[in-house]
Scaffold this motif. Structure first.
Motif, mmCIF file in Angstrom:
data_model
loop_
_atom_site.group_PDB
_atom_site.id
_atom_site.type_symbol
_atom_site.label_atom_id
_atom_site.label_comp_id
_atom_site.label_asym_id
_atom_site.label_seq_id
_atom_site.Cartn_x
_atom_site.Cartn_y
_atom_site.Cartn_z
ATOM 1 N N ASN D 196 -26.926 -20.019 -35.686
ATOM 2 C CA ASN D 196 -28.310 -19.880 -36.158
ATOM 3 C C ASN D 196 -29.061 -21.199 -36.242
ATOM 4 O OD1 ASN D 196 -26.977 -21.037 -38.231
ATOM 5 N ND2 ASN D 196 -27.457 -19.458 -39.759
ATOM 6 N N LEU D 197 -28.507 -22.239 -35.622
ATOM 7 C CA LEU D 197 -29.192 -23.536 -35.683
ATOM 8 C C LEU D 197 -30.511 -23.472 -34.929
ATOM 9 C CD1 LEU D 197 -26.277 -26.080 -35.154
ATOM 10 C CD2 LEU D 197 -27.393 -25.367 -37.285
ATOM 11 N N SER D 198 -31.421 -24.272 -35.402
ATOM 12 C CA SER D 198 -32.724 -24.254 -34.745
ATOM 13 C C SER D 198 -32.611 -24.924 -33.373
ATOM 14 C CB SER D 198 -33.742 -24.922 -35.677
ATOM 15 O OG SER D 198 -34.410 -25.955 -35.014
ATOM 16 N N GLY D 199 -33.305 -24.354 -32.385
ATOM 17 C CA GLY D 199 -33.242 -24.883 -31.020
ATOM 18 C C GLY D 199 -32.341 -24.077 -30.109
ATOM 19 N N ILE D 200 -31.581 -23.137 -30.690
ATOM 20 C CA ILE D 200 -30.725 -22.276 -29.868
ATOM 21 C C ILE D 200 -31.484 -20.992 -29.557
ATOM 22 C CG2 ILE D 200 -28.587 -20.932 -29.743
ATOM 23 C CD1 ILE D 200 -27.297 -22.909 -31.637
ATOM 24 N N SER D 201 -31.589 -20.665 -28.304
ATOM 25 C CA SER D 201 -32.192 -19.385 -27.950
ATOM 26 C C SER D 201 -31.333 -18.727 -26.875
ATOM 27 C CB SER D 201 -33.619 -19.578 -27.442
ATOM 28 O OG SER D 201 -33.593 -20.400 -26.295
ATOM 29 N N SER D 202 -31.505 -17.437 -26.712
ATOM 30 C CA SER D 202 -30.708 -16.751 -25.692
ATOM 31 C C SER D 202 -31.485 -15.589 -25.113
ATOM 32 C CB SER D 202 -29.386 -16.263 -26.297
ATOM 33 O OG SER D 202 -29.602 -15.110 -27.072
ATOM 34 N N ARG D 203 -31.072 -15.163 -23.919
ATOM 35 C CA ARG D 203 -31.673 -13.955 -23.347
ATOM 36 C C ARG D 203 -30.587 -13.170 -22.616
ATOM 37 N NH1 ARG D 203 -33.417 -13.237 -18.167
ATOM 38 N NH2 ARG D 203 -32.635 -14.788 -16.707
ATOM 39 N N PRO D 204 -30.756 -11.860 -22.548
ATOM 40 C CA PRO D 204 -29.715 -11.046 -21.921
ATOM 41 C C PRO D 204 -29.763 -11.118 -20.398
ATOM 42 C CG PRO D 204 -31.500 -9.650 -22.693
ATOM 43 C CD PRO D 204 -31.852 -11.052 -23.097
ATOM 44 N N LEU D 205 -28.594 -10.975 -19.778
ATOM 45 C CA LEU D 205 -28.466 -10.888 -18.322
ATOM 46 C C LEU D 205 -27.811 -9.548 -18.023
ATOM 47 C CD1 LEU D 205 -26.837 -14.284 -17.246
ATOM 48 C CD2 LEU D 205 -29.071 -13.429 -16.532
ATOM 49 N N GLU D 206 -28.514 -8.678 -17.371
ATOM 50 C CA GLU D 206 -27.941 -7.374 -17.101
ATOM 51 C C GLU D 206 -26.913 -7.489 -15.975
ATOM 52 O OE1 GLU D 206 -28.875 -3.090 -15.400
ATOM 53 O OE2 GLU D 206 -30.661 -4.243 -15.924
ATOM 54 N N CYS D 207 -25.808 -6.784 -16.106
ATOM 55 C CA CYS D 207 -24.755 -6.877 -15.104
ATOM 56 C C CYS D 207 -24.603 -5.576 -14.336
ATOM 57 C CB CYS D 207 -23.421 -7.225 -15.758
ATOM 58 S SG CYS D 207 -23.408 -8.912 -16.328
ATOM 59 N N LEU D 208 -23.923 -5.712 -13.215
ATOM 60 C CA LEU D 208 -23.675 -4.601 -12.310
ATOM 61 C C LEU D 208 -23.205 -3.349 -13.036
ATOM 62 C CD1 LEU D 208 -23.498 -3.735 -9.408
ATOM 63 C CD2 LEU D 208 -21.333 -4.921 -9.201
ATOM 64 N N SER D 209 -22.315 -3.534 -14.001
ATOM 65 C CA SER D 209 -21.698 -2.376 -14.634
ATOM 66 C C SER D 209 -22.557 -1.834 -15.772
ATOM 67 C CB SER D 209 -20.343 -2.774 -15.207
ATOM 68 O OG SER D 209 -20.541 -3.752 -16.198
ATOM 69 N N GLY D 210 -23.718 -2.452 -16.007
ATOM 70 C CA GLY D 210 -24.525 -2.029 -17.129
ATOM 71 C C GLY D 210 -24.224 -2.834 -18.387
ATOM 72 N N GLN D 211 -23.123 -3.563 -18.348
ATOM 73 C CA GLN D 211 -22.807 -4.537 -19.394
ATOM 74 C C GLN D 211 -23.930 -5.551 -19.503
ATOM 75 O OE1 GLN D 211 -19.169 -6.250 -17.779
ATOM 76 N NE2 GLN D 211 -18.686 -6.873 -19.874
ATOM 77 N N THR D 212 -24.011 -6.215 -20.637
ATOM 78 C CA THR D 212 -24.951 -7.323 -20.736
ATOM 79 C C THR D 212 -24.196 -8.616 -21.015
ATOM 80 O OG1 THR D 212 -26.548 -5.821 -21.669
ATOM 81 C CG2 THR D 212 -27.037 -8.151 -21.868
ATOM 82 N N LYS D 213 -24.478 -9.624 -20.238
ATOM 83 C CA LYS D 213 -24.016 -10.972 -20.560
ATOM 84 C C LYS D 213 -25.243 -11.714 -21.072
ATOM 85 C CE LYS D 213 -19.747 -10.789 -18.806
ATOM 86 N NZ LYS D 213 -18.545 -11.196 -19.518
ATOM 87 N N ARG D 214 -25.034 -12.903 -21.640
ATOM 88 C CA ARG D 214 -26.185 -13.640 -22.152
ATOM 89 C C ARG D 214 -26.236 -15.051 -21.579
ATOM 90 N NH1 ARG D 214 -28.349 -10.458 -26.022
ATOM 91 N NH2 ARG D 214 -29.800 -11.970 -26.857
ATOM 92 N N GLU D 215 -27.456 -15.548 -21.580
ATOM 93 C CA GLU D 215 -27.705 -16.927 -21.211
ATOM 94 C C GLU D 215 -28.161 -17.642 -22.476
ATOM 95 O OE1 GLU D 215 -29.905 -18.370 -17.091
ATOM 96 O OE2 GLU D 215 -30.560 -16.591 -18.145
ATOM 97 N N PHE D 216 -27.643 -18.828 -22.727
ATOM 98 C CA PHE D 216 -28.032 -19.572 -23.930
ATOM 99 C C PHE D 216 -28.724 -20.880 -23.528
ATOM 100 C CE2 PHE D 216 -26.391 -17.928 -27.988
ATOM 101 C CZ PHE D 216 -25.707 -16.826 -27.543
ATOM 102 N N PHE D 217 -29.739 -21.229 -24.316
ATOM 103 C CA PHE D 217 -30.458 -22.480 -24.078
ATOM 104 C C PHE D 217 -30.399 -23.337 -25.336
ATOM 105 C CE2 PHE D 217 -32.196 -19.096 -21.532
ATOM 106 C CZ PHE D 217 -32.176 -19.653 -20.268
ATOM 107 N N PHE D 218 -30.130 -24.616 -25.138
ATOM 108 C CA PHE D 218 -30.043 -25.570 -26.252
ATOM 109 C C PHE D 218 -31.131 -26.607 -26.078
ATOM 110 C CE2 PHE D 218 -26.019 -24.593 -28.387
ATOM 111 C CZ PHE D 218 -25.557 -23.614 -27.523
#
Lengths: 394, 394, 394, 394
Positions: D196-218
């Motif tokens: 929960n530190l400030s400056g961390i953000s993320s967004r979902p990456l949809e995958c072939l199987s319908g799973q979601t992976k995430r991308e994180f930005f610092f």
């Protein structure tokens, strides 16, 4: 779970390895391949002295009650050394069957002789339309004045030409259930009406015969086990034999892996060992995977049988898997060795290759055992959880 | 696009076909395509057949008429080769017509062409190819057999291995080292020397499949300078340039198809568990798979032949997948056939129970090493680097 | 044999490539996947203007008599571009069936509309127990006062929800031979008693429906072809459609190959492009082999059908092979792309992967077509040579 | 050798088994083993289950009691994992218990262990692993996300990709660059920072199987220096050392077996062409093959677990084939299952016609990328170089 051999097994393995490396040389292997017998009687005598022909029997019959797991250790080493002998026919297939099913008199007469290396037996099972199921048994045994008259042709009978007696699987009754009506007889190998023809196969050792029974007369007391009830013990013998063949293939595969790795590391082409190339590495990895996996499925099956635990599925899986793994392993090795591995005179890979293929088809090929696995699957029951439904899937 | 043939092509096909059908013996099976058992009668027959085909001009149908050919195009040559393959046939002097002959045609002097080519085209001579050495397998440039100029002669010293099956070759097609260079490729030269020169000796090498390869030894062999083919030290490049076409061999899918047809016949005639093999769904699926793969390879082979014929218009051959497919499919097909035959699969030629006179077993044994013309691994490197322009490791 | 496209085909290919690259962008493809229709009506309009919806018909129905081979060229490009539309349903499956079997009145009414892009048709064939053989047709059509009443459920009906009419395959008579008693009807998509449910499949485009026929009344004149004789034309339609699916898969595979090669050459890990590694090269070679071979088996089948030559075997081989090749190609590509290819948002590989799998199972999966190949094999006759026996095999 | 379990082990197995059977909902199928559909209810349920298991001590059963574990040995931990796998289950905080937790245990300070480990063991927290980056996939050492020391803090800047499926992680386990070095491995360090530190953000990456992976930005994220795990610039080596065990995952064969059991049930209940699938010989053969492969992998996995437990006696783990088998078998098994399902295979979760609620389709889609923990190609390099000691390319 314990994947290590016991201390005694390690000793047996070490002893067998050292003995066979010394006694079962490449030149002897080639000599046996060229010969008529399919084995070296001198070496047979020596392994009898070492106790290998009897160790699996109880003490009173000249053995030391070794387990099938111990025998698997031994068979791994025999496979590794390309050692050919009537051990499988005599001790594992016939000997243990007699121990399990024979009369006290048969056991007392035959087992000590086997243990001493004085008696060679052969299992006459498969026929012109060969099958490892009871339905394949059509050779007839007909009662006749206190004896039975056997007529029929057996094919692919290992070691029949050097056997003292044949353990013949016959049909004594027709019935809707093929297993009902199969009876086993011990037949003197020199009985009138018996004739042998050596089959020309790709393997020079592990000789197989066509055996024709033309009205061969067998005294009724030569029956092994009960009338009409011979299939169950025969099927058990096939299981035990199949596991030993697996161990033999696993041991052979281990040696093939070692030879291949050695070649990949030392054969230089383009100024580098060929093992630097990922194409070659792929072959080696596949070899490792095939060989290693064969060992564990095999040992698990041998352990189950040794412990008298239900092992139908484990045996079926072991032979189905090891057959394919052996074929795959040898093929991978040939890819690494190229022309060198193809030349019969250079190195031993061609011998492993041919022996492997023969072992794959003996005592049940892959399709046969996979059908058994499928039969086991039919009985699987799906366990379901007991919590309250939550409707995840709507 | 057109997947048919012209009227003229169909006529040529029928001529070749009729010739072979009428010449081949009824009890023929796969004569001398590397799967023939050693048999002098058979060898004599095949030489005679080659001579008769030579009279028709079909041995080197693509060569100019002045050198004994018919001047036919790529497609027509393909048809001749396909018709040969349909009977699992090949000319004994395959080296002369397909490997060394083309090199003479491309790089030889006019005198050499006039001297060497017509006898090949007429089917009157046998040549052998001597490239591979113990330390020059896939790494062909590593050749160490030396040819040293000495006045009007070259003097040869060294050893060659894995030479084909010709018993009494007339000429030897040799790649030899004529200079020590870096890279090694730059110091090799091609020669065509009489096989009967003093100092040449050979011995047979028995192979896994029962085939025989030979080993040749050169001990101060003196051959006239005219035996050099092409420029000094350009031998590696010239050999490569003239070999290109061996990689696509239309005979293979055709002979694979013939094998499959024979095997299907076997499956129709053979009962297992009381039912013809052909009615077993798993056998049917396996046979269908083989049929599809053979067709895929046939198209890949024709595509290569066609593409070679279009080189003037489209530039050098972009890729050839026929060898890749042949190796991949042959392995799995032979294994599948062996699996279907079960225990009978291990029986070899000469056994009365051997399916198809042991032909499948021989094919399976041969498939353990599908290396003629370089290992599959080298083939893949060529496909990756040349056809797909993938980068090389730094 | 000629593996080149004709000039006209090259033009069609070029035109289609350029148009689709411009019009069928990745974002449009994704939009269509998310939408309900399964295609873009605007793009459908445009391809109708280009003539794609009618070119395969005779001039009098608004076409230019393009061949199925020409259509294969077009489908390759559509597959490459991930173009989704009801073209297969409307033009290839239903349109050509009507052209082949319909009454003059049906042809005159429907084909020009199809050609103009004003009519969308769907083939209602498979059911809850889906089958591509006549035995799978159980939906009943019962005669009733000059009309037929259709009742039953069709599953996996492509484009039914956007179709103007359904071409429904019904059973009108029970008979020992399942093909006897199948009848085709054109059903207005808005008929009372018809209901549609979109199936949730892994592909967003190429929408499929469950279609329930609940006593749907169809005038007798809507019958296409003869009563009870509808299976033969339906089977022909399946063949044509299967070949077009092959072309689509081959085109898609070509693009997957290009993307993969590009990635292998440009993706740097461990300071080198990953394509330097033989493991990665192996994937690329297998991809090339899968894609290239698919093209030729497909074109051969299309050529046979175009030439009105017997092509049952070629079609069966094409679909059986291309299905497997497509699965293999996509899997190989995924191995090279790793995580990047797995992410739906990055690049298009996942789209090719899912569409490919759907195409593999549509209009006959591998097992189905391989059974057809096996059926063809049953008719193979072994030709034997005619020369005098020589006894090579004794 | 022993392929059974001790009484104590069987007792533990039963406890875990009973717990799961009673907690899991009746309509459960493959919850949250990466194949769960996105569903908040499901996520909440799985967290609650983890908490309950934490109370039993099974989450990190191998850790010392002082950090919340039970101090169990390798075999017992294997049993817990196998029982989880039997229900295709995994703890949501797999990263905490199996990946990052062990690193803290091996390399963390006493304070860190006391702070971080007990909540993991109690199942109260969720951790995420952030290693992979756009340019650091198989080449993990190429990591570019920077951590720069600044007084009592580290400041993080950069991007991470393909992060697991946890929606609200409490801590992030990060491998970051702390120095520019050659080789690159020497400048990386491990961190465990609050999510929960400030400056961390993320967004979902949809995958072939319908799973979601995430991308994180610092973006200039400041974390206290205590967040460093282990020595500065030793992160790569420490991560490797603590990861070793992830490679052998006993849950996999157990969950594969559960999948197969469910699929067999489907084959028993589903008719195709009017006959239950389970009666189709080709289906039976395919199912048997799967059963054998799963058993092979089970043994390979147990062998690895056993061998890890024997490290003190036998030295470091020699080889591990379980991951190799898992990847090989999963691909072919999923394809075979899809083939058997035919058209129905493309139906996904939520369709009333979807076999097994779409679970097989999801598995097949997932099998397109079996890359967690490094590509299969890297795995092979490790096997070749470390396990087989094959040479490296110069």
């Amino acid at each position: 779970m314990d994947f290590a051999l016991s201390e005694e097994q390690e000793m047996l393995k070490k002893m067998a390895r050292e003995f066979l490396e010394r006694a079962c040389t490449e030149s002897l292997v080639r000599e046996v391949e060229r010969g008529d017998k399919g084995y070296s009687p001198e070496l047979w005598r020596k392994i009898a002295e070492l106790g290998w022909t009897g160790m699996v029997f109880p003490e009173k019959y000249g053995g030391t009650e070794s387990s099938l797991l111990d025998m698997a250790v031994l068979y791994e080493e025999m496979g590794r050394a390309m050692f050919a002998s009537p051990h499988l026919s005599t001790v594992i297939l016939c000997g243990l069957l007699i121990l399990e099913t024979g009369s006290e008199q048969q056991k007392a007469e035959l087992l000590p002789k086997i243990a001493k290396g004085d008696l060679v037996l052969a299992l006459a099972l498969t026929e012109l339309d060969p099958s490892w199921d009871a339905s394949g048994v059509t050779t007839r045994a007909t009662p006749n004045k206190g004896a039975y008259i056997i007529s029929g042709t057996k094919l692919f009978v290992h070691d029949a030409h050097v056997a003292d007696r044949l353990l013949c699987v016959t049909r004594t009754r027709d019935s809707a259930e093929p297993a009902d009506g199969v009876t086993l007889f011990l037949v003197d190998a020199r009985s009138p009406g018996l004739s042998y023809t050596l089959l020309k196969t790709m393997v020079g050792d592990n000789k197989q015969c066509e055996v024709v029974f033309d009205k061969v007369r067998v005294p009724a007391e030569n029956m092994v086990g009960q009338l009409h009830k011979g299939w169950a013990p025969a099927a058990s013998a096939i299981q035990r034999g199949a596991v030993m063949l697996c161990a033999e293939m696993a041991g052979a595969g281990q040696r093939v892996l070692e030879l291949t790795l050695d070649y990949a590391k030392t054969r230089v082409q383009f100024d580098q060992p060929i093992g630097v190339h990922q194409h070659v590495q792929e072959h080696c990895i596949q070899l490792l995977a095939s060989v290693d996996s064969s060992r564990w499925v095999t040992y698990q099956a041998a352990w189950k049988l040794s412990q008298d635990l239900p092992g139908d599925m484990e045996v079926a899986m072991a032979k189905a898997w090891t057959n394919e793994a052996n074929e795959h392993a040898c093929w991978r090795a040939h890819q690494v060795f190229g022309g060198v591995g193809y030349t019969s005179e250079i190195g031993v890979l061609p011998i492993y290759s041919r022996r492997g293929r023969a072992a794959q088809s003996y005592l049940g090929d892959t399709a046969y055992w996979r059908k058994k696995v499928a039969g086991g699957i039919d009985g699987w029951v799906l366990e379901m959880p007991k919590g309250k439904p939550m409707g995840f899937w709507q | 696009m057109n997947f048919g043939f012209t009227e003229g092509q169909e006529k040529l096909r029928k001529e070749v076909h009729d010739f072979i059908v009428n010449e081949l013996p009824e009890d023929y099976r796969g004569v001398f395509f590397g799967v023939t058992p050693h048999n002098e009668e058979c060898a004599a027959f095949s030489k005679e057949l080659q001579r008769k085909a030579g009279e028709k001009g079909w041995i080197a149908a693509g060569w100019p008429k002045e050198y004994g050919g018919l001047g036919l195009g790529e497609m027509e040559r393909g048809i001749v080769r396909e018709e040969l393959g349909r009977w699992v046939l090949n000319w004994p002097n395959y080296v002369g017509s397909e490997i060394a002959g083309p090199a003479v045609l491309m790089f030889g002097t006019e005198e050499q062409k006039k001297k060497f080519l017509p006898p090949v085209a007429q089917g009157k001579v046998q040549w052998d190819q001597l490239f591979t050495e113990p330390n020059a397998g896939s790494d062909e440039a590593n050749i160490q057999l030396r040819a040293v100029a000495d006045g009007d002669y070259f003097v040869f010293n060294g050893q060659k291995m894995f030479v084909g099956e010709i018993y009494e070759p007339d000429y030897l097609y040799i790649l030899a080292r004529t200079a020590d260079t870096t890279p090694k490729h730059r110091g090799l030269t091609l020669f065509l020397v009489p096989a009967n020169l003093s100092g040449i000796s050979s011995r047979p090498l028995e192979c896994l499949s029962g085939q025989t390869k030979r080993e040749f030894f050169f001990d101060d062999v003196r051959a006239s300078k005219e035996c050099m083919i092409g420029e000094l030290n350009r031998g590696f490049y010239n050999a490569m340039a003239s070999l290109q076409l061996e990689r696509s061999f239309l005979g293979n899918p055709a002979s694979d198809k013939r094998d499959l047809e024979e095997f299907i016949q076997y499956c129709k005639e053979t009962k297992r568990n009381g039912k013809p093999l052909i009615e077993n769904p798993e056998v049917r699926d396996a046979l269908a798979r083989m049929a599809v793969e053979i067709e895929v390879n046939r198209l890949a082979s024709w595509r290569t032949v066609w593409r070679v014929g279009e080189q003037e218009k489209m530039g050098p051959l972009d890729y050839d997948l026929s060898t890749f497919f042949r190796r991949t499919f042959t392995t799995s097909r032979c294994k599948a056939m062996m699996d279907i035959m079960g225990l009978h699969g291990q029986l070899r030629t000469g056994s009365k129970w051997a399916p198809l006179a042991g032909a499948v077993l021989r094919k399976w044994l041969r498939a353990r090493s599908l290396h003629a013309g370089g290992t599959t691994e080298i083939l893949k490197v060529v496909l990756a680097e040349r056809s797909l322009s993938l980068p090389r490791k730094r």
